[in-house]
Design a protein around this motif. Structure first.
Motif, PDB file in Angstrom:
ATOM      1  N   LYS A  54       0.813  -1.211   0.000  1.00 36.14           N
ATOM      2  CA  LYS A  54       0.000   0.000   0.000  1.00 36.14           C
ATOM      3  C   LYS A  54       0.849   1.264   0.000  1.00 36.14           C
ATOM      4  CE  LYS A  54      -3.743  -2.259   2.587  1.00 36.14           C
ATOM      5  NZ  LYS A  54      -4.564  -2.230   3.822  1.00 36.14           N
ATOM      6  N   ALA A  55       2.164   1.139  -0.125  1.00 34.54           N
ATOM      7  CA  ALA A  55       3.040   2.291   0.004  1.00 34.54           C
ATOM      8  C   ALA A  55       2.850   3.254  -1.152  1.00 34.54           C
ATOM      9  CB  ALA A  55       4.491   1.836   0.070  1.00 34.54           C
ATOM     10  N   ALA A  56       2.854   4.550  -0.816  1.00 37.73           N
ATOM     11  CA  ALA A  56       2.766   5.585  -1.845  1.00 37.73           C
ATOM     12  C   ALA A  56       4.111   5.818  -2.504  1.00 37.73           C
ATOM     13  CB  ALA A  56       2.244   6.883  -1.234  1.00 37.73           C
ATOM     14  N   LYS A 635      -0.448  10.797   8.309  1.00 30.59           N
ATOM     15  CA  LYS A 635      -1.107   9.989   7.284  1.00 30.59           C
ATOM     16  C   LYS A 635      -2.603  10.266   7.344  1.00 30.59           C
ATOM     17  CE  LYS A 635      -1.530   5.462   7.731  1.00 30.59           C
ATOM     18  NZ  LYS A 635      -1.172   4.022   7.747  1.00 30.59           N
ATOM     19  N   LEU A 636      -3.167  10.643   6.209  1.00 35.63           N
ATOM     20  CA  LEU A 636      -4.572  11.027   6.124  1.00 35.63           C
ATOM     21  C   LEU A 636      -5.312  10.059   5.212  1.00 35.63           C
ATOM     22  CD1 LEU A 636      -4.021  14.854   5.543  1.00 35.63           C
ATOM     23  CD2 LEU A 636      -4.436  13.700   7.733  1.00 35.63           C
ATOM     24  N   VAL A 644      -3.301  10.029   1.787  1.00 38.69           N
ATOM     25  CA  VAL A 644      -2.314  11.086   1.568  1.00 38.69           C
ATOM     26  C   VAL A 644      -1.419  11.163   2.800  1.00 38.69           C
ATOM     27  CG1 VAL A 644      -1.939  13.541   1.139  1.00 38.69           C
ATOM     28  CG2 VAL A 644      -3.894  12.373   0.085  1.00 38.69           C
ATOM     29  N   SER A 645      -0.120  11.266   2.567  1.00 41.56           N
ATOM     30  CA  SER A 645       0.837  11.382   3.667  1.00 41.56           C
ATOM     31  C   SER A 645       1.738  12.586   3.439  1.00 41.56           C
ATOM     32  CB  SER A 645       1.705  10.121   3.776  1.00 41.56           C
ATOM     33  OG  SER A 645       0.914   8.995   4.078  1.00 41.56           O
ATOM     34  N   ALA A 667       0.931  10.246  -2.049  1.00 46.24           N
ATOM     35  CA  ALA A 667      -0.470   9.836  -2.078  1.00 46.24           C
ATOM     36  C   ALA A 667      -0.613   8.546  -2.865  1.00 46.24           C
ATOM     37  CB  ALA A 667      -1.337  10.927  -2.705  1.00 46.24           C
ATOM     38  N   ARG A 668      -1.650   7.786  -2.499  1.00 46.26           N
ATOM     39  CA  ARG A 668      -1.983   6.564  -3.231  1.00 46.26           C
ATOM     40  C   ARG A 668      -3.491   6.477  -3.388  1.00 46.26           C
ATOM     41  NH1 ARG A 668      -3.003   1.033  -3.288  1.00 46.26           N
ATOM     42  NH2 ARG A 668      -1.466  -0.240  -4.391  1.00 46.26           N
TER      43      ARG A 668
END
Length: 999
Positions: A54-56, A635-636, A644-645, A667-668
């Motif tokens: 899941k990493a952006a 981290k949002l 979004v981080s 972001a992802r």
């Protein structure tokens, strides 16, 4: 190729968190390769829990199972398979430095711009990696203890601070071993003793933690350059192939420095005669060239020793303890080099006897008096190509050429049977790290996780080197040579006082080709012990230390967004770095400042540079730096499909460097079940090393205008940090057994920290620049006349250079079949995949002279698709790719792997036939046509590897590998060994067998 498994049970560990929480430990203990769920822990590149899936930011994870499928590659082999790594070095030879070390160089930005971590903590820079500006030694990693490797291919200064410009490589130790494990490997390499390694690990998993102890040994067999046809070739150009204009046999002039004549035996003894137009000739050439690489190794003999211990356990239900200790030694006992260096320093006018006006440092030329028996024999025999007039001109003695001469070459070292001189290089490294982590319960701090650690590491390198002593040479020319000769009272050539004969008539046979010398005169042969007395030995002890304190807090808040709760992390870091250099007396400019400062003499010289013909003496130093940092991250989870981080880090270096603040946003977006997008942008930086900021200099060698010349590298107290803006945009696809990704990456540098290129500086010598004092002051010229032909020494500086921009694409694709390509065949499963890195551009602006920006010493250049293997930046293939087919059965695994590197062109002017010979390294002599022609683009390089892994009963696994299956030589490239040392493989076909046993 290293291809990443989609799932790794136990996930990844916070790069700055050494200890695993209880849940993470349990997950690691039960890890199985076929697991299909992923524990959310913290991944390299962030302080907040997540997964690599899941990493952006682009994070690759290489597990121990994946490495086993490839035949347990060495660190050097591993790095060379990573398509995102450019110009990484590992084969040890004198001319790339770093003997016994291995480096990684993400995006080709230099190993000093890739931050290497162990269990998320920093390491001290290796003392032997100055050849790429610094960086950490991958050979330090205890291979038996490593469980996985996480590679972040994006700027990471907002998370990790200085040096994480191109990305981060994090080696993470295993936590799941319960019992003993033995690993052993042997690789058969033709003409070598081969490479072999063995390790023993013991682990214990208990209710509230684990312990791990490993011990390992690895050896590399020596591979002589002459054992590979491509490495030692006939003369083709003075710019590469190990050929030097500092000749053996050499050139001489009259006592007044009159017209030069060439000594006898050039071709027959293994050197090469050339015409004035630099064309090889059978006889009668005006010039002689010497090939020093005859005495070198492609791969040095190496010995590596490793010890590692780790413990993790719960002190309470709220606090966990972690501690680790590592020790490593790299030993290169006999780094073989040319029997003697070229000459850049000469005797002073009051000791030489030459009738030539003194120049730099009151030095004139070496002088061989008329009484020298070797000179008398040369005059008496006066054999062709010498003329009667030349022999008559020797009556008053002769002087050596300052550029076309070296004292010892084709005859080899006087005492070593292999003819080479030997250097010794040893590195000893140890590291201790310990920390506590846990979670607060109750009160205002309820739910906040915390992690603290203290890490110390020391890296000590000891290099022992030999070089010829100027004054001993001149004394021996005068008949006062030898350890037992009193040069103040002795009689030349009588008793213990001996003459040194520099001419080829004192050489019985060639150490290069074994030929008997037809010009040999036994009565004037040199005494080997006296000749060995000419060498001086000195030792350099270089020590790097680092002390780091980290403290991080993090929490998932109660503030909920559509996709989940907001999480944050914050922390502080304190770093103390120290670098020391300690030189023994002959290498210490304060103890031995001048060529006359030996054997108890004081010696006076305007420019103290030591007593050796080539290596300059240095000054001891002891410098340190304290760095403080604070950082924060949030981290949002904006939506179920969008996260979004953001992160920011402030670091303060103090002094002239000052402070810097670097933000990052990522972001992802999971647009569909099978489609996701990711992106990141931020700034990153690298501070200049404290040693580079400290006034002083070092002296070394560079390939300049077809010969090796002395080059002084000067430090710069006015350096500023370099900065870069980085970005990454990616598309990820996952549908059934198919997965793929495409990422666009970019790095835009300002004030890039560089070392000026000596060859480019010399290439800027012209009448206009010579008239500018700042430019002329960078050189030492014969007779003070500014020209490339007269250049003896150049000075380059560490500077904030031009702006640089590089960008490109990472591509990956993989398909996992549940059977054998759609067919049921003995329950086998197939995985096929490929990945590539495409470098779109690597543009650097023009380099100007530090003191006078009106002088351009190097034009703007796009390095993508180019190489400069004899200069400063190695090579940058536009396409680096790999592919594999993996077939797995119940108890076996067969893997085929293909490695591809696109050919490059040299970053110098294109050859224009014979007129370009000696002017550009692109010229290559064609023996069939007798003219020089352009090398052009290098051939593409392909390597095929096969590995079979068989799981036997009794918890035993056997690996059988053939690397470079087709025994392909690396393509020709303009370099010391005629191949690209950063991309090619010099070993040939390698057969490897490995055994792993658990008990």
């Amino acid at each position: 190729m290293i291809f990443k498994s989609r799932y790794f049970c136990g996930g990844s560990m916070l790069s700055l968190a050494l200890a695993i929480g209880a849940a993470g430990a349990a997950s690691a203990q039960t890890a199985q390769p076929a697991a299909t769920t992923v524990e959310e822990v913290v991944v390299t590149g962030s302080f907040i829990a997540g997964t690599s899936e899941k990493a952006a930011q682009p994070v690759d994870v290489i597990g121990v199972q994946e490495l086993a499928k490839q035949g347990a590659p060495s660190v050097v082999q591993l790095v060379k398979t990573l398509t995102a790594a450019q110009s990484s070095l590992g084969e040890s030879n004198r001319y790339n430095g770093g003997a016994g070390t291995a480096s990684i160089n993400l995006r080709g930005l230099g190993s000093s711009r890739t931050l290497v971590l162990m269990n998320g903590r920093r390491l001290a820079d290796t003392t032997a990696a100055a050849f790429q500006g610094g960086g950490q030694d991958l050979n330090f990693m205890p291979t038996a203890a490593i469980g996985r490797i996480e590679i972040l291919k994006d700027g990471a200064a907002a998370t990790y601070g200085s040096d994480a410009v191109a990305g981060v490589v994090n080696f993470i130790t295993r936590k799941d071993l319960d019992g003993f494990e033995f690993n052993g490997n042997y690789a058969f390499i033709k003409d070598s003793d081969g490479d072999y390694d063995a390790s023993l690990a013991y682990g214990k998993v208990f209710d509230n933690g684990n312990a791990l102890i490993t011990v390992g040994y690895r050896a590399r067999g020596r591979l002589d350059a002459q054992d590979r046809d491509f490495a030692v070739r006939p003369f083709e150009s003075v710019f590469y192939g190990g050929w030097s204009g500092s000749a053996s046999p050499g050139s001489y002039g009259t006592a007044t420095g009159g017209p030069l004549f060439r000594d006898n035996g050039c071709n027959v003894l293994g050197s090469q005669e050339l015409s004035g137009g630099l064309k090889p000739v059978a006889s009668g050439g005006a010039l002689c060239r010497y090939q020093f690489s005859n005495f070198n190794d492609l791969v040095n003999e190496e010995h590596h020793y490793q010890l590692y211990g780790e413990v993790n356990f719960d002190l309470s239900d709220k606090t966990r303890f972690h501690a680790e200790v590592a020790w490593n030694r790299n030993d290169v006992p006999d780094q073989r080099i040319s029997p003697a260096n070229l000459t850049t320093q000469f005797p002073t006018a009051n000791t030489s006897g030459a009738l030539v006006a003194p120049g730099f440092n009151n030095q004139t030329r070496f002088f061989v008096p008329a009484s020298n028996p070797g000179l008398i024999a040369l005059r008496t025999n006066c054999a062709a190509p010498l003329t009667a007039a030349q022999c008559a001109g020797m009556a008053a003695g002769v002087t050596t050429s300052q550029t076309s001469w070296r004292l010892i070459g084709v005859e080899g070292h006087p005492l070593n049977p292999d003819g080479a001189d030997h250097q010794q290089v040893e590195q000893t490294q140890y590291r201790v790290s310990a920390g506590l982590n846990g979670r607060f319960e109750g009160g205002l701090l309820d739910g906040i996780g915390w992690d603290t650690a203290l890490t110390f590491m020391e890296n000590k390198g000891i290099a022992t080197t030999n070089d010829l002593l100027v004054n001993r040479i001149q004394r021996a020319f005068n008949g006062l040579g030898g350890a037992n000769c009193n040069y103040t009272t002795g009689t030349p050539g009588v008793g213990n006082c001996k003459y040194l004969n520099p001419f080829s008539n004192g050489i019985a046979t060639s150490a290069i080709n074994g030929n008997t010398n037809p010009y040999y005169v036994a009565s004037v042969a040199n005494d080997p012990e006296m000749k060995a007395w000419l060498y001086g030995k000195y030792t350099n002890v270089n020590t790097n230390q680092i002390l780091v304190f980290d403290a991080v807090v993090n929490k998932e808040t109660a503030i909920a967004l559509a996709g989940g709760n907001i999480a944050w992390a914050a922390g502080v870091q304190y770093r103390f770095d120290r670098s020391q250099e300690d030189w023994s007396d002959l290498g210490d400019v304060q103890a031995t400042p001048c060529v006359d400062s030996i054997d108890g003499q004081q010696g006076l010289c305007p420019n103290p540079v030591g007593p050796f013909v080539f290596f300059g003496a240095q000054k001891d130093f002891d410098v340190d730096r304290r760095v403080g940092a604070t950082f924060a991250e949030v981290k949002l989870p904006v939506l179920d499909t969008l996260e979004v981080s953001g992160a920011v880090r402030y670091e303060n270096f103090g002094g002239n460097v000052g402070s810097t603040t670097n933000p990052r946003i990522s972001a992802r977006w999971q647009a569909m079940d099978w489609l996701a997008f990711r992106g990141s942008a931020g700034t990153t930086f690298r501070a200049p090393g404290q040693a580079a900021l400290t006034p002083g200099s070092t002296k070394g060698v560079r390939q300049v205008s077809g010969s090796y010349r002395a080059v002084v590298t000067e430090n710069n107290p006015f350096l500023e940090p370099e900065t870069a803006t980085t970005g990454n945009l990616g598309v990820l696809i996952s549908a059934g057994g198919f997965s793929a990704s495409v990422d666009y990456w970019t790095f835009d540098f300002k004030k890039e920290l560089i070392v000026e290129d000596a060859a480019q500086l010399v290439g800027a010598i012209n009448a206009a620049n010579c008239a500018k004092p700042a430019f002329a002051a960078r050189f030492v010229f014969i007779g003070g006349v500014c020209s490339g032909a007269n250049m003896l020494q150049a000075t380059i500086k560490i500077v904030n250079g031009q702006d640089t921009k590089t960008s490109g694409y990472d591509l990956r694709g993989q398909y996992e079949f549940d059977n054998f390509f759609g067919m049921d065949l003995f329950d086998t499963k197939v995985t096929v995949g490929a990945e590539a890195t495409l470098t779109k551009e690597y543009k650097r602006g023009a380099t100007t002279l530090f003191e006078d920006p009106s002088i351009t010493i190097a034009p703007a250049l796009d390095r993508a698709g180019k190489h400069d293997l004899s200069g400063e930046f190695y090579s940058f293939p536009k396409t680096r790719a790999s592919a594999f087919v993996n077939v797995a059965g119940e108890n076996w695994n067969l893997r085929y792997q293909l490695l591809y590197r696109e050919g490059t062109t040299i970053a110098s002017p294109v050859c224009v036939g014979d007129a370009g010979a000696g002017a550009t390294a692109d010229c290559r002599y064609n023996y069939a046509t007798g003219v020089y022609q352009s090398v052009g683009k290098l051939d593409d390089y392909f390597q095929h590897d096969v590995n079979l892994q068989i799981k036997l009963p009794w918890e035993t696994t056997v690996n059988l590998s053939v690397q470079n299956l087709l025994d392909t030589d690396p393509p020709f490239a303009q370099s010391f060994y005629n191949y690209d040392v950063t991309n090619g493989n010099p070993l040939g076909r390698v057969f490897k067998v490995g055994l792993k046993k658990n008990f």
